[in-house]
Design a protein around this motif. Structure first.
Motif, PDB file in Angstrom:
ATOM      1  N   HIS A  73     -30.867 -23.808 -16.829  1.00 19.72           N
ATOM      2  CA  HIS A  73     -32.015 -23.297 -16.078  1.00 19.72           C
ATOM      3  C   HIS A  73     -31.934 -21.797 -15.841  1.00 19.72           C
ATOM      4  CE1 HIS A  73     -33.960 -26.889 -13.742  1.00 19.72           C
ATOM      5  NE2 HIS A  73     -34.696 -26.513 -14.754  1.00 19.72           N
ATOM      6  N   ILE A  74     -30.702 -21.291 -15.764  1.00 20.29           N
ATOM      7  CA  ILE A  74     -30.494 -19.950 -15.215  1.00 20.29           C
ATOM      8  C   ILE A  74     -31.135 -18.867 -16.074  1.00 20.29           C
ATOM      9  CG2 ILE A  74     -28.713 -18.231 -14.699  1.00 20.29           C
ATOM     10  CD1 ILE A  74     -27.002 -20.546 -13.655  1.00 20.29           C
ATOM     11  N   SER A  75     -31.041 -18.999 -17.391  1.00 21.18           N
ATOM     12  CA  SER A  75     -31.570 -17.958 -18.283  1.00 21.18           C
ATOM     13  C   SER A  75     -33.089 -17.830 -18.180  1.00 21.18           C
ATOM     14  CB  SER A  75     -31.163 -18.247 -19.729  1.00 21.18           C
ATOM     15  OG  SER A  75     -31.696 -19.492 -20.141  1.00 21.18           O
ATOM     16  N   LYS A  79     -31.789 -11.997 -16.169  1.00 20.27           N
ATOM     17  CA  LYS A  79     -31.534 -11.208 -17.371  1.00 20.27           C
ATOM     18  C   LYS A  79     -30.217 -11.672 -17.993  1.00 20.27           C
ATOM     19  CE  LYS A  79     -34.249  -7.270 -15.816  1.00 20.27           C
ATOM     20  NZ  LYS A  79     -34.279  -5.856 -15.401  1.00 20.27           N
ATOM     21  N   SER A  80     -29.983 -11.280 -19.235  1.00 20.35           N
ATOM     22  CA  SER A  80     -28.823 -11.796 -19.973  1.00 20.35           C
ATOM     23  C   SER A  80     -27.518 -11.517 -19.219  1.00 20.35           C
ATOM     24  CB  SER A  80     -28.761 -11.184 -21.363  1.00 20.35           C
ATOM     25  OG  SER A  80     -28.687  -9.784 -21.291  1.00 20.35           O
ATOM     26  N   LEU A  81     -26.645 -12.522 -19.229  1.00 21.53           N
ATOM     27  CA  LEU A  81     -25.368 -12.429 -18.531  1.00 21.53           C
ATOM     28  C   LEU A  81     -24.276 -11.989 -19.489  1.00 21.53           C
ATOM     29  CD1 LEU A  81     -25.449 -15.854 -16.635  1.00 21.53           C
ATOM     30  CD2 LEU A  81     -26.280 -13.652 -15.811  1.00 21.53           C
ATOM     31  N   SER A  82     -23.266 -11.312 -18.958  1.00 19.07           N
ATOM     32  CA  SER A  82     -22.089 -11.011 -19.777  1.00 19.07           C
ATOM     33  C   SER A  82     -21.344 -12.317 -20.044  1.00 19.07           C
ATOM     34  CB  SER A  82     -21.172 -10.019 -19.057  1.00 19.07           C
ATOM     35  OG  SER A  82     -20.574 -10.645 -17.936  1.00 19.07           O
ATOM     36  N   ASN A  83     -20.567 -12.326 -21.117  1.00 15.74           N
ATOM     37  CA  ASN A  83     -19.785 -13.527 -21.439  1.00 15.74           C
ATOM     38  C   ASN A  83     -18.844 -13.883 -20.303  1.00 15.74           C
ATOM     39  OD1 ASN A  83     -20.958 -13.886 -23.934  1.00 15.74           O
ATOM     40  ND2 ASN A  83     -19.409 -12.696 -25.030  1.00 15.74           N
ATOM     41  N   THR A  85     -19.192 -13.257 -17.024  1.00 11.39           N
ATOM     42  CA  THR A  85     -19.937 -13.847 -15.899  1.00 11.39           C
ATOM     43  C   THR A  85     -20.311 -15.292 -16.203  1.00 11.39           C
ATOM     44  OG1 THR A  85     -20.835 -11.697 -15.262  1.00 11.39           O
ATOM     45  CG2 THR A  85     -22.003 -13.639 -14.472  1.00 11.39           C
ATOM     46  N   PHE A  86     -20.795 -15.527 -17.420  1.00  9.54           N
ATOM     47  CA  PHE A  86     -21.205 -16.890 -17.790  1.00  9.54           C
ATOM     48  C   PHE A  86     -20.012 -17.849 -17.737  1.00  9.54           C
ATOM     49  CE2 PHE A  86     -22.037 -20.343 -20.763  1.00  9.54           C
ATOM     50  CZ  PHE A  86     -23.269 -20.781 -20.307  1.00  9.54           C
ATOM     51  N   LYS A  87     -18.874 -17.412 -18.250  1.00 10.84           N
ATOM     52  CA  LYS A  87     -17.682 -18.277 -18.260  1.00 10.84           C
ATOM     53  C   LYS A  87     -17.245 -18.619 -16.840  1.00 10.84           C
ATOM     54  CE  LYS A  87     -15.690 -16.792 -22.685  1.00 10.84           C
ATOM     55  NZ  LYS A  87     -14.612 -15.971 -23.313  1.00 10.84           N
ATOM     56  N   ILE A  88     -17.283 -17.625 -15.952  1.00  8.11           N
ATOM     57  CA  ILE A  88     -16.858 -17.876 -14.568  1.00  8.11           C
ATOM     58  C   ILE A  88     -17.840 -18.807 -13.862  1.00  8.11           C
ATOM     59  CG2 ILE A  88     -16.611 -16.768 -12.301  1.00  8.11           C
ATOM     60  CD1 ILE A  88     -15.182 -14.473 -13.798  1.00  8.11           C
ATOM     61  N   GLY A 190     -22.050  -6.255 -13.635  1.00 11.25           N
ATOM     62  CA  GLY A 190     -21.099  -6.586 -14.696  1.00 11.25           C
ATOM     63  C   GLY A 190     -19.774  -7.079 -14.152  1.00 11.25           C
ATOM     64  N   ASP A 191     -19.314  -6.485 -13.038  1.00  7.32           N
ATOM     65  CA  ASP A 191     -18.095  -6.960 -12.375  1.00  7.32           C
ATOM     66  C   ASP A 191     -18.469  -7.999 -11.320  1.00  7.32           C
ATOM     67  OD1 ASP A 191     -16.489  -5.147 -13.791  1.00  7.32           O
ATOM     68  OD2 ASP A 191     -17.012  -3.554 -12.379  1.00  7.32           O
ATOM     69  N   LEU A 192     -17.490  -8.810 -10.934  1.00  7.20           N
ATOM     70  CA  LEU A 192     -17.733  -9.812  -9.900  1.00  7.20           C
ATOM     71  C   LEU A 192     -17.188  -9.316  -8.570  1.00  7.20           C
ATOM     72  CD1 LEU A 192     -17.930 -11.527 -12.582  1.00  7.20           C
ATOM     73  CD2 LEU A 192     -17.322 -13.473 -11.186  1.00  7.20           C
TER      74      LEU A 192
END
Length: 204
Positions: A73-75, A79-83, A85-88, A190-192
């Motif tokens: 649902h999120i996309s 806007k596009s997520l970094s790899n 962010t998506f993995k976490i 980009g950072d968490l």
């Protein structure tokens, strides 16, 4: 009304009933994996404004969150997520986290604050996720907050019903809630960055 739904195996008829009411503009109080939440269909502007009045909040200034069914649902709303962010997010969801992400143009204008961000929740709770799945789009999420520090209001659905029955259409009794809110994680740069440490311990 106060509606009992069992979180282990929510009754599909109850889920369909609540979903139909949400489509009509109902405001609903529901359980999550943290505190009870107040919400509505994000696409029903009148219902969204009712929630804002109930919580006495300014939609343009507050960070309101969406509850999604899963990561697919999120996309639709961000806007596009970094790899990374998506993995976490994939590792920690469903779970007691709110991820602040950059919103795209699909987010209803009512929700776009000055920073054009949106909070995303995927709680580890079958009731609210089944409602989102049946509805077909996210549900607005803002926590039930006490005016007077009586913790029972946020944990006992019967007391929540006593307090809010004149202001909302349905209170879902999914058992006792938690009184610790979600952990808020800012992912917009980009950072968490953990903005608020709540119930969840983020796994990197």
């Amino acid at each position: 009304m106060l509606l009992k739904i069992y979180p282990e195996n929510p009754n599909p008829k109850d889920i369909i009933y609540v979903t139909e009411e949400l489509r009509k503009g109902a405001v609903v109080i529901y359980p999550t994996d943290t505190v009870y939440g107040i919400g509505c269909d994000i696409n029903n502007s009148k219902a969204v404004e009712r929630v804002a009045r109930l919580k006495n909040i300014n939609l343009k200034k507050e960070h309101l969150s969406f509850i999604c069914y899963d990561l697919s649902h999120i996309s639709d709303y961000t806007k596009s997520l970094s790899n990374n962010t998506f993995k976490i997010m994939k590792r920690n969801l469903p779970g007691p986290f709110t991820f602040i992400l950059n919103a795209n143009s699909n987010v209803p204008k009512l929700f776009k604050n000055n920073k054009k961000t949106v909070g995303i929740r995927i709680p580890d709770n079958n009731i609210i996720r089944d409602l989102v799945k049946e509805l077909g789009n996210p549900i607005l999420s803002t926590s039930v907050i006490d005016e007077d520090d009586i913790i029972e209001y946020t944990t006992d659905p019967e007391l929540i019903y006593e307090k809010f029955s004149k202001h909302v259409d349905i209170v879902i009794d999914g058992g006792y809630g938690n009184n610790t809110p979600s952990t808020i994680v800012n992912c917009t740069n980009g950072d968490l960055e953990i903005i608020r440490q709540g119930k969840g311990e983020l796994e990197h």
